[in-house]
Motif scaffolding. Structure first.
Motif, mmCIF file in Angstrom:
data_model
loop_
_atom_site.group_PDB
_atom_site.id
_atom_site.type_symbol
_atom_site.label_atom_id
_atom_site.label_comp_id
_atom_site.label_asym_id
_atom_site.label_seq_id
_atom_site.Cartn_x
_atom_site.Cartn_y
_atom_site.Cartn_z
ATOM 1 N N ALA A 31 9.133 -14.977 -18.500
ATOM 2 C CA ALA A 31 9.018 -14.180 -17.275
ATOM 3 C C ALA A 31 8.098 -12.988 -17.515
ATOM 4 N N VAL A 32 7.225 -12.733 -16.550
ATOM 5 C CA VAL A 32 6.311 -11.589 -16.602
ATOM 6 C C VAL A 32 6.339 -10.895 -15.249
ATOM 7 N N THR A 33 6.430 -9.557 -15.278
ATOM 8 C CA THR A 33 6.397 -8.765 -14.046
ATOM 9 C C THR A 33 5.213 -7.814 -14.093
ATOM 10 N N THR A 34 4.455 -7.812 -13.009
ATOM 11 C CA THR A 34 3.315 -6.899 -12.905
ATOM 12 C C THR A 34 3.453 -6.101 -11.615
ATOM 13 N N ASP A 35 3.360 -4.757 -11.726
ATOM 14 C CA ASP A 35 3.415 -3.875 -10.563
ATOM 15 C C ASP A 35 2.030 -3.335 -10.268
ATOM 16 N N LEU A 36 1.654 -3.387 -8.995
ATOM 17 C CA LEU A 36 0.370 -2.852 -8.547
ATOM 18 C C LEU A 36 0.644 -1.818 -7.465
ATOM 19 N N GLU A 37 0.181 -0.598 -7.683
ATOM 20 C CA GLU A 37 0.354 0.447 -6.676
ATOM 21 C C GLU A 37 -0.897 0.507 -5.814
ATOM 22 N N LEU A 38 -0.707 0.261 -4.539
ATOM 23 C CA LEU A 38 -1.810 0.315 -3.590
ATOM 24 C C LEU A 38 -1.880 1.715 -2.993
ATOM 25 N N SER A 39 -3.068 2.257 -3.015
ATOM 26 C CA SER A 39 -3.255 3.660 -2.631
ATOM 27 C C SER A 39 -3.995 3.777 -1.313
ATOM 28 N N ARG A 40 -3.721 4.894 -0.614
ATOM 29 C CA ARG A 40 -4.482 5.201 0.605
ATOM 30 C C ARG A 40 -5.848 5.749 0.278
ATOM 31 N N GLU A 41 -6.002 6.233 -0.961
ATOM 32 C CA GLU A 41 -7.280 6.825 -1.360
ATOM 33 C C GLU A 41 -7.641 6.306 -2.762
ATOM 34 N N ALA A 42 -8.061 5.030 -2.807
ATOM 35 C CA ALA A 42 -8.451 4.413 -4.075
ATOM 36 C C ALA A 42 -9.962 4.303 -4.136
ATOM 37 N N LEU A 43 -10.476 4.188 -5.339
ATOM 38 C CA LEU A 43 -11.907 3.980 -5.539
ATOM 39 C C LEU A 43 -12.166 2.496 -5.767
ATOM 40 N N ASN A 44 -13.160 1.965 -5.037
ATOM 41 C CA ASN A 44 -13.505 0.566 -5.254
ATOM 42 C C ASN A 44 -14.517 0.446 -6.387
ATOM 43 N N ASP A 45 -15.027 -0.775 -6.624
ATOM 44 C CA ASP A 45 -15.946 -1.016 -7.748
ATOM 45 C C ASP A 45 -17.246 -0.243 -7.599
ATOM 46 N N GLU A 46 -17.579 0.149 -6.366
ATOM 47 C CA GLU A 46 -18.808 0.920 -6.143
ATOM 48 C C GLU A 46 -18.551 2.424 -6.136
ATOM 49 N N GLY A 47 -17.313 2.832 -6.425
ATOM 50 C CA GLY A 47 -16.997 4.256 -6.458
ATOM 51 C C GLY A 47 -16.698 4.848 -5.103
ATOM 52 N N GLU A 48 -16.517 4.007 -4.091
ATOM 53 C CA GLU A 48 -16.231 4.499 -2.745
ATOM 54 C C GLU A 48 -14.716 4.598 -2.553
ATOM 55 N N THR A 49 -14.312 5.565 -1.712
ATOM 56 C CA THR A 49 -12.887 5.740 -1.428
ATOM 57 C C THR A 49 -12.465 4.749 -0.349
ATOM 58 N N ILE A 50 -11.385 4.008 -0.628
ATOM 59 C CA ILE A 50 -10.892 3.014 0.326
ATOM 60 C C ILE A 50 -9.382 3.168 0.468
ATOM 61 N N ASN A 51 -8.870 2.689 1.616
ATOM 62 C CA ASN A 51 -7.438 2.659 1.878
ATOM 63 C C ASN A 51 -6.961 1.234 1.600
ATOM 64 N N GLN A 52 -6.405 1.020 0.400
ATOM 65 C CA GLN A 52 -6.000 -0.332 0.007
ATOM 66 C C GLN A 52 -4.883 -0.869 0.896
ATOM 67 N N VAL A 53 -3.986 0.014 1.334
ATOM 68 C CA VAL A 53 -2.870 -0.432 2.159
ATOM 69 C C VAL A 53 -3.390 -0.983 3.489
#
Length: 571
Positions: A498-520
Motif C-alpha cells: 500500500a502507498v499513499t500520496t497526498d497532493l495539496e492543491l493551492s489557489r496560488e500555485a506556480l505552473n511549469d512556466e512560473g505563472e500563478t494558477i488556481n489549481q482548485v
C-alpha cells in the motif's frame, strides 16, 4: 457568559447553485432534524469546516489490464495458482476442395461406318447388330491420375447424327459407371433416316450419386451397340453414325487417385499482437513465448509446408526481425487424413529451444505483427504411386497462435487518460480555501512504478485535449508505486503493497512556466487526468523473472479534504 444558539429547522434546497456545498452541508448538518451550532464558533459571519470526501475508487484486475490487448487470455494451472498467458490467433484463408482441385468435364466424338462385307450381310439379313469399343479419355489437370469419382453433380449429354437411310438405335453402355444400387449406366438413342438425313437424337443423363471407376491413364471404357433394320434404301460405306458425348457441370463428393505434386500458395498473412499496446517505450523480455502453426487437413493428401517468410514487424518503428533462424523449422510435414470425413492436425512450434533463444529477443512486447507466408506441396517426395482421396468437404486450415505466457522482466512506460465527472463547480472552487487530494494505491502486481499526472480538459466538439496544470511530475513530486512482495521461490506476489500520496492543491500555485494558477479552480474546469507511468519488474537489475496470476489486483482510491468558507447567509 451568555451562549446563543442558531436553530436550523428546514432541509437544504438541493437545487441551489452550489451542489457540492449542498452535499458537504448535508454531511455536516446531518438530516432534517434540529441541529444546533454554537454561535461563539462563528467569526465574522463565517464557518470554516473541513470535510473529508471520497470521490472515486476502483479495483484494477488482470482482465482490466489485458483484455484490451489480446484476442484471448489463457489460464494455465500450476502449483502456485492460475497463471496467465496472452493468446493471439489468426486464421489463413481456408483452402477447400474446390479451391484445391476442380473436376473437369470432357467432350468426345465417335464415328462408325460399315464395311462392304457388313453391308452385304445387312442387305441379305434385313437387319444388323454391331458392337464397337469406345474408350473415352478423361484428361485431368496437373497429371492427376484418378481411380474413381463419386459424382455430386453433373450431366452426361449425348447426341447422334446418322446418314444411314434406315431405322435404328444406338446404345451407349459404361460398365464402370454405376448408380447407387450398383446398376451400370446405359442409355439408348433412336434415328430414322428413311425420309431425310442426317437423322438425329439427343438426351441428357443426371449423374448425381453415380460412381465412375477409371482405367489406368484416366480412361473410361465404354461400349457402343448399333442395331438397324433395312428399309430398302441403299447403303454405302460412306454412310456414318456420329456420337457426341459430353460431361458437363461435373462436381464430386469423393475423388480417389494420385494427386501428384500440387502447389498450394497460401496468401501472406499476419497476427497483430497488441500486448502492452498502450506502452510508449521501454523493453520487456518474455522468457517463454511461442508461435505455433496448427494445420488441420481433411484431405487424404499429405503436404509439406515451407515458410517463404516468417518475421515480426514493429508497428511503431517498422523494424523487422526474422524468425527463420533455424533451417529445421523452415519446413514441416502435414499428414493426410486417414479416411473420408476425418481430420488430421499437424503443428509446428517456434520457441526459444528451436530458435537458438531468439524468440524472447524477437517478440518484445510492443504492438507488432507476426507476418508469415506459407507454401504447401502435396505428396512431398512421392511423384507417383500415391493413394489419395478428396471429398467435397475436405479443407486445409492454417491457424497461427502466438502464446505469450506472462513471465519475464523489463521496464515499460504506459500512458493513459482517465475521465472524471464534475464534482466541483467553478463557483464552488472560488469558495474553497484548500483542497488536499489523497491517492491510495494497494498494488498486488509484481511491478514498481513512478507516475506523473496532468489535469486536462477534453473538448467534445473540437476533439482537442488541453493540459491545464501538472498534478504529478514536473516541479511536483511523483507518486511512487511499489511492487507487491514477490516470493523468490514461486515468482508469485505473496502480499500487496500500500502507498499513499497526498497532493495539496493551492489557489496560488506556480505552473511549469512560473505563472500563478488556481489549481482548485482548474481541477473544477477539467474532465481528464492524463497519466504516464514508468513500470519496472521487481529486481529488474538482476533480471529476476516475475509471473502474472489471475488473482492479481490493484486497488485505487481517491479522496479530497476540502477546507471551505461558508457564510451564515448561505445556510
Amino acid at each position: 457568559m451568555s451562549t446563543y444558539y442558531l436553530t436550523l429547522t428546514k432541509c437544504l434546497d438541493m437545487k441551489q447553485p452550489y451542489p457540492l456545498l449542498a452535499f458537504l452541508s448535508l454531511l455536516f448538518l446531518g438530516s432534517c432534524n434540529r441541529e444546533y451550532l454554537d454561535l461563539d464558533n462563528i467569526k465574522d459571519g463565517g464557518i470554516n469546516p473541513v470535510f473529508a470526501l471520497p470521490i472515486a475508487s476502483a479495483e484494477l484486475t488482470v482482465d482490466d489490464v489485458l483484455k484490451r490487448d489480446s484476442n484471448d487470455i489463457l489460464q494455465i494451472d500450476d502449483a502456485n495458482g492460475v497463471f496467465l498467458a496472452l493468446v493471439y490467433t489468426d486464421s489463413l484463408e481456408r483452402i477447400d476442395a474446390s479451391g484445391y482441385y476442380g473436376l473437369p468435364g470432357f467432350n468426345e466424338s465417335e464415328e462408325e461406318s460399315m464395311t462392304a462385307a457388313q453391308i452385304t450381310g445387312f442387305e441379305a439379313a434385313g437387319s444388323i447388330d454391331l458392337d464397337f469399343d469406345f474408350p473415352i479419355p478423361y484428361d485431368q489437370s496437373g497429371g492427376v491420375e484418378l481411380t474413381s469419382v463419386v459424382f455430386k453433380a453433373g450431366s452426361l449429354d449425348l447426341d447422334i447424327s446418322s446418314t444411314f437411310r434406315h431405322v435404328g438405335q444406338v446404345t451407349l453402355s459404361i460398365p464402370s459407371l454405376t448408380d447407387a444400387s450398383g446398376t451400370p449406366f446405359s442409355t439408348t438413342l433412336n434415328f430414322d433416316g428413311t425420309s431425310s438425313v442426317p437423322a438425329t437424337d439427343a438426351n441428357s443423363n443426371d449423374l448425381q450419386g453415380y460412381t465412375l471407376a477409371l482405367a489406368p491413364g484416366n480412361m473410361i471404357d465404354a461400349d457402343l451397340n448399333l442395331q438397324m433394320t433395312n428399309s430398302g434404301n441403299s447403303t454405302f460405306t460412306t454412310d456414318q453414325l456420329q456420337l457426341n458425348i459430353a460431361l458437363n457441370n461435373a462436381d464430386y463428393s469423393l475423388l480417389e487417385g494420385d494427386f501428384k505434386n500440387f502447389i498450394l500458395d497460401f496468401p501472406k498473412d499476419s497476427v497483430l499482437m497488441r500486448v502492452f499496446g498502450n506502452f510508449d517505450g521501454g523493453t520487456f523480455t518474455l522468457t517463454n513465448p511461442t508461435v505455433t502453426f496448427n494445420v488441420s487437413n481433411s484431405f487424404g493428401v499429405p503436404f509439406q509446408c515451407d515458410f517463404q517468410e516468417l518475421f515480426t514487424e514493429n508497428v511503431n518503428t517498422g523494424e523487422t526481425r526474422d524468425l527463420l533462424v533455424n533451417a529445421e523449422t523452415q519446413t514441416f510435414n502435414v499428414d493426410a487424413a486417414e479416411t473420408p470425413g476425418t481430420t488430421n492436425v499437424s503443428s509446428l512450434e517456434f520457441n526459444n529451444a528451436n530458435t537458438n533463444g531468439a524468440m524472447s529477443d524477437v517478440i518484445e512486447p510492443t504492438p507488432k505483427f507476426v507476418i508469415y507466408d506459407i507454401e504447401g506441396t502435396s505428396n512431398p517426395g512421392s511423384p507417383t504411386g500415391n493413394q489419395n482421396f478428396i471429398t467435397d468437404e475436405s479443407r486445409i486450415d492454417v491457424v497461427a497462435d502466438v502464446l505469450l505466457p506472462l513471465e519475464g522482466f523489463g521496464e515499460l512506460t504506459l500512458s493513459d487518460t482517465l475521465s472524471y465527472d464534475e464534482f466541483l463547480s467553478p463557483e464552488e472552487a472560488d469558495r474553497i480555501e484548500s483542497l488536499l487530494l489523497r491517492i491510495n494505491v494497494d498494488n498486488g502486481f509484481p511491478l514498481d512504478g513512478e507516475m506523473e499526472a496532468y489535469v486536462g480538459n477534453f473538448n467534445e466538439t473540437t476533439g482537442v485535449l488541453d493540459t491545464l496544470f501538472t498534478l504529478l511530475g514536473g516541479d511536483e513530486p511523483q507518486m511512487v508505486l511499489e511492487s507487491g512482495i514477490v516470493d523468490p521461490q514461486t515468482f508469485k506476489v505473496s502480499s500487496s503493497t500500500a502507498v499513499t500520496t497526498d497532493l495539496e492543491l493551492s489557489r496560488e500555485a506556480l505552473n511549469d512556466e512560473g505563472e500563478t494558477i488556481n489549481q482548485v479552480k482548474l481541477l473544477s474546469e477539467g474532465n481528464r487526468i492524463i497519466i504516464t507511468t514508468r513500470l519496472t519488474s521487481t529486481d529488474y537489475a538482476n533480471r529476476d523473472v516475475v509471473k502474472v496470476y489471475s488473482d492479481y489486483m490493484i486497488g485505487v482510491r481517491f479522496g479530497v479534504k476540502v477546507g471551505t468558507a461558508l457564510n451564515a447567509d448561505d445556510l
